[in-house]
Write a protein that holds these residues in place. Structure first.
Motif, short mmCIF file in Angstrom:
data_model
loop_
_atom_site.label_atom_id
_atom_site.label_comp_id
_atom_site.label_asym_id
_atom_site.label_seq_id
_atom_site.Cartn_x
_atom_site.Cartn_y
_atom_site.Cartn_z
N LEU A 1 7.52 14.09 9.22
CA LEU A 1 5.67 15.09 9.35
C LEU A 1 4.69 15.97 8.52
CD1 LEU A 1 3.17 13.81 11.80
CD2 LEU A 1 4.26 16.02 12.90
N THR A 2 5.90 16.66 8.25
CA THR A 2 5.43 18.25 7.35
C THR A 2 4.67 17.87 6.51
OG1 THR A 2 7.02 19.42 9.07
CG2 THR A 2 6.56 20.34 7.05
N VAL A 3 5.58 16.89 5.38
CA VAL A 3 5.28 16.34 3.89
C VAL A 3 4.26 15.91 4.33
CG1 VAL A 3 5.19 14.78 2.23
CG2 VAL A 3 7.63 15.90 3.75
N TYR A 4 3.72 15.00 5.05
CA TYR A 4 2.19 14.68 5.60
C TYR A 4 1.54 14.98 5.38
CZ TYR A 4 -1.90 12.04 7.89
OH TYR A 4 -2.74 11.31 8.16
N ASN A 5 1.15 16.07 6.44
CA ASN A 5 -0.16 17.12 7.09
C ASN A 5 0.32 17.52 5.89
OD1 ASN A 5 -0.61 15.67 9.45
ND2 ASN A 5 1.06 17.65 10.12
N VAL A 6 0.87 17.82 5.17
CA VAL A 6 1.11 19.55 3.87
C VAL A 6 -0.04 18.35 2.75
CG1 VAL A 6 1.53 21.12 2.60
CG2 VAL A 6 2.68 21.42 4.54
N HIS A 7 0.86 17.77 2.47
CA HIS A 7 0.72 17.35 1.38
C HIS A 7 -0.38 15.39 1.11
CE1 HIS A 7 3.55 19.55 -1.05
NE2 HIS A 7 4.74 19.62 0.09
N ILE A 8 -0.03 14.67 2.20
CA ILE A 8 -0.48 13.69 1.99
C ILE A 8 -1.90 13.61 2.50
CG2 ILE A 8 -0.36 11.03 3.15
CD1 ILE A 8 2.61 11.27 2.30
N LYS A 9 -2.64 14.04 3.96
CA LYS A 9 -3.20 14.43 4.84
C LYS A 9 -4.75 15.21 3.50
CE LYS A 9 -5.67 15.04 9.20
NZ LYS A 9 -4.68 15.39 10.36
N PRO A 10 -4.12 16.12 3.82
CA PRO A 10 -5.56 16.66 2.59
C PRO A 10 -5.70 16.37 1.45
CG PRO A 10 -3.48 18.17 2.74
CD PRO A 10 -2.67 17.26 3.87
N PHE A 11 -4.92 15.26 0.85
CA PHE A 11 -5.55 14.55 -0.55
C PHE A 11 -6.20 13.25 -0.22
CE2 PHE A 11 -4.51 11.34 -4.01
CZ PHE A 11 -4.84 12.49 -5.60
N PHE A 12 -5.36 12.83 0.54
CA PHE A 12 -6.95 11.58 0.90
C PHE A 12 -7.90 11.48 2.03
CE2 PHE A 12 -2.02 9.16 -0.35
CZ PHE A 12 -2.44 9.08 -0.98
N LYS A 13 -7.77 12.41 2.87
CA LYS A 13 -8.43 12.73 3.04
C LYS A 13 -9.75 11.44 4.40
CE LYS A 13 -10.02 16.86 0.62
NZ LYS A 13 -10.79 17.30 -0.50
N ARG A 14 -10.90 11.71 3.51
CA ARG A 14 -11.73 10.22 4.64
C ARG A 14 -11.06 8.88 3.57
NH1 ARG A 14 -10.90 10.05 9.46
NH2 ARG A 14 -13.20 8.75 9.53
N CYS A 15 -10.65 8.52 2.46
CA CYS A 15 -10.32 7.60 1.57
C CYS A 15 -10.29 6.11 2.72
CB CYS A 15 -9.31 7.39 0.63
SG CYS A 15 -9.51 8.11 -0.60
N TYR A 16 -10.85 5.33 2.81
CA TYR A 16 -10.19 3.19 2.96
C TYR A 16 -9.89 3.31 2.41
CZ TYR A 16 -15.33 3.13 5.21
OH TYR A 16 -15.98 3.99 6.12
N ILE A 17 -8.47 2.41 3.18
CA ILE A 17 -7.29 2.37 2.74
C ILE A 17 -6.78 1.04 1.51
CG2 ILE A 17 -6.48 0.43 4.76
CD1 ILE A 17 -3.49 1.87 4.87
#
Length: 351
Positions: free
Chosen positions: A105-121
């Motif tokens: 969860l930490t890796v996701y919140n710090v690195h993944i979520k801010p990068f993809f933002k509102r992109c459609y999958i």
């Protein structure tokens, strides 16, 4: 009249699509997308004006329908972070231990979520992902990049299973391989300096248990101590496996720390979070990481003459199907205590 129709509805077109009814009224009509559009009037100007009004109304309705269709299409598409967070809760969390989930969860919140933002999958491609790893490589965060790759692969594979995408975009993303460094034991000089610093640290008993029992940081919370043994729940187990425990005899190196500690001290020593301990250890011993206390314990035991098979039982290296597990775990407690007395190397520590 809408601009796109001006070149079509010229004077010749009006001549071909205009008729005069028996009642004397003029009618202009055509069919667009199977829908009749008409304009009538007592004279041609009125008929033309009404025809153009009907045409403009049709054009507006058509654009409105297209907008509604686009909205519906967007509503049906899935935002990456919405799917990823649902996957984290529904799939990941119930299938791993809490410490592993929190790390993910930490890796996701710090690195993944801010990068993809509102992109459609379904619009994410390898080319769109690559800058994330390029940045991590530039920051020399190779281990983090490896963890991000693992998490993204799991998310995109889950999306394929849910028919949201047809291929995993991570397949062609370039990620530099992280070569993990093997842990090293503290030297006798480093251990002596570390123990001196511990004398005034609130983590004194905590780190003493880790150094002289070889336990993992996540195992501390399960510690039970009696006269001769420290018992811990093995931390290296999958979620669905039945809990197993191991007994570590109290060595002459650990005994002094237990003799001066109260029950309150012990309770506090076992209550620190893993992240807190890692940071505190780095402050005390900057050139090593916390897990290397475990390496130090194994090394010292073998240097003191304890058989490797016995040490494996103490630190929980034995697997259920190995010779060590099947044979050496039957050592008697008296034998274990006898072997633990060998682990006494105060005279080797530099002061």
């Amino acid at each position: 009249m809408p601009i796109k129709y001006r070149d079509i509805f010229n004077s010749q077109w009006f001549d071909e699509h205009t008729r005069q009814r028996e009642n004397g009224y003029f009618e202009i009509r055509c069919t667009i997308d199977k829908r009749p559009i008409t304009g009538t009037g007592k004279d041609l100007d009125t008929a033309a004006e009404r025809f153009i009004t009907a045409l403009v109304r049709f054009d507006k309705e058509k654009r409105s329908v297209r907008a509604d269709n686009k909205k519906a299409e967007k509503a049906e598409r899935t935002v990456f972070i919405e799917f990823a967070e649902k996957w984290l809760i529904v799939v990941k969390k119930p299938t791993v231990k809490e410490i592993s989930f929190n790390s993910t969860l930490t890796v996701y919140n710090v690195h993944i979520k801010p990068f993809f933002k509102r992109c459609y999958i379904d619009e994410i491609t390898a080319m769109k992902i690559q800058p994330l790893f390029t940045k991590l490589h530039e920051q020399k965060k190779y281990k983090t990049a490896t963890n991000v790759k693992l998490i993204l692969n799991q998310i995109f594979n889950a999306a394929i299973a849910e028919n949201l995408i047809t291929a995993n975009p991570m397949a062609t993303v370039k990620v530099l391989k992280h070569k993990a460094k093997n842990g090293t034991a503290l030297t006798y000089e480093e251990e002596s300096e570390f123990l001196q610093k511990l004398s005034t640290s609130r983590f004194k008993l905590t780190f003493a248990l880790m150094l002289f029992c070889g336990m993992r940081r996540a195992e501390l919370s399960s510690v039970k101590i009696d006269d001769n043994f420290v018992t811990v729940k093995n931390g290296k187990q999958r979620l669905a496996q039945e809990d197993t425990f191991r007994k570590i005899p109290i060595t002459p190196m650990l005994r002094p720390f237990l003799n001066v500690g109260s029950k309150k001290d012990l309770k506090e020593a076992l209550s620190h979070s893993c992240d807190t301990l890692s940071r505190a250890f780095k402050d005390l011993c900057p050139s090593h990481h916390l897990h290397e206390l475990r390496h130090t314990f194994v090394t010292r035991c073998q240097e003191c003459g304890v058989p490797r098979e016995v040490v494996s039982v103490w630190v929980g290296h034995a697997a259920d199907t190995t010779m060590t597990s099947n044979v050496y775990t039957h050592f008697s407690e008296n034998f274990m205590i006898s072997e633990s007395r060998k682990v006494d190397y105060y005279n080797r520590l530099r002061t």
